[in-house]
Motif scaffolding. Structure first.
Motif, PDB file in Angstrom:
ATOM      1  N   THR A 136       4.612  -5.005   6.632  1.00 12.46           N
ATOM      2  CA  THR A 136       3.982  -4.204   5.588  1.00 12.46           C
ATOM      3  C   THR A 136       3.482  -2.890   6.170  1.00 12.46           C
ATOM      4  OG1 THR A 136       1.859  -5.282   5.965  1.00 12.46           O
ATOM      5  CG2 THR A 136       3.266  -6.226   4.270  1.00 12.46           C
ATOM      6  N   ASN A 137       3.383  -1.926   5.311  1.00 13.75           N
ATOM      7  CA  ASN A 137       2.859  -0.624   5.697  1.00 13.75           C
ATOM      8  C   ASN A 137       1.348  -0.762   5.887  1.00 13.75           C
ATOM      9  OD1 ASN A 137       2.771   2.067   6.195  1.00 13.75           O
ATOM     10  ND2 ASN A 137       3.628   2.695   4.214  1.00 13.75           N
ATOM     11  N   PRO A 138       0.777  -0.253   6.967  1.00 20.41           N
ATOM     12  CA  PRO A 138      -0.661  -0.449   7.236  1.00 20.41           C
ATOM     13  C   PRO A 138      -1.583   0.253   6.243  1.00 20.41           C
ATOM     14  CG  PRO A 138       0.328   0.999   8.871  1.00 20.41           C
ATOM     15  CD  PRO A 138       1.440   0.488   8.019  1.00 20.41           C
ATOM     16  N   GLU A 139      -1.049   1.051   5.353  1.00 22.93           N
ATOM     17  CA  GLU A 139      -1.888   1.789   4.389  1.00 22.93           C
ATOM     18  C   GLU A 139      -2.433   0.936   3.306  1.00 22.93           C
ATOM     19  OE1 GLU A 139       0.585   4.948   3.108  1.00 22.93           O
ATOM     20  OE2 GLU A 139       0.647   5.844   5.073  1.00 22.93           O
TER      21      GLU A 139
END
Length: 139
Positions: A136-139
């Motif tokens: 997953t994207n850390p954002e």
């Protein structure tokens, strides 16, 4: 990626489904106070045959093994599972498939070290372990 309450006899053969929450309460103390100990550590184990040895602390499940461990979001299938309560180690063998939070792993043998929340997988000879991870994207 990120199992007793046993009869007095040396071994007990069970057929069908067993909920191992009593084992978890005795063999796997949990420090979390928010949930009851039984719910926090409950694992459901289904198989064709199960055997539990109170002297060795080993539980063996054979045939169409299915494991559900909601507290750690783990589901697994295998031909056989052995839980070593003293070492807090679960060994799955034979066409093992484990899924946790969408991540999955296939292997011939998989060892799950409960306290470390760590999997160790080995393949059949001339094969490889296969894993699928969701990144997953850390954002």
């Amino acid at each position: 990626m990120s199992f007793g309450l046993l009869s007095p006899s040396r071994s007990l053969e069970l057929i069908g489904t067993t909920i191992i929450s009593a084992l978890i309460v005795v063999a796997m103390p949990w420090s979390m106070q928010a949930q009851s100990t039984a719910k926090q550590g409950e694992i459901t184990l289904k198989s064709d045959v199960q055997e539990s040895n109170s002297q060795t602390g080993i539980i063996t499940a054979k045939g169409n093994v299915k494991i559900n461990y909601p507290a750690r979001q783990i589901q697994a299938t295998a031909a056989q599972a052995q839980y070593y309560s003293r070492e807090r180690r679960l060994i799955l063998t034979g066409d093992v498939y484990v899924i946790q939070e969408g991540n999955s792993m296939r292997a011939e043998t998989l060892t799950y070290l409960i306290d470390e929340e760590r999997f160790i997988a080995t393949p059949q000879s001339d094969r490889q372990v296969e894993s699928t991870y969701i990144i997953t994207n850390p954002e």
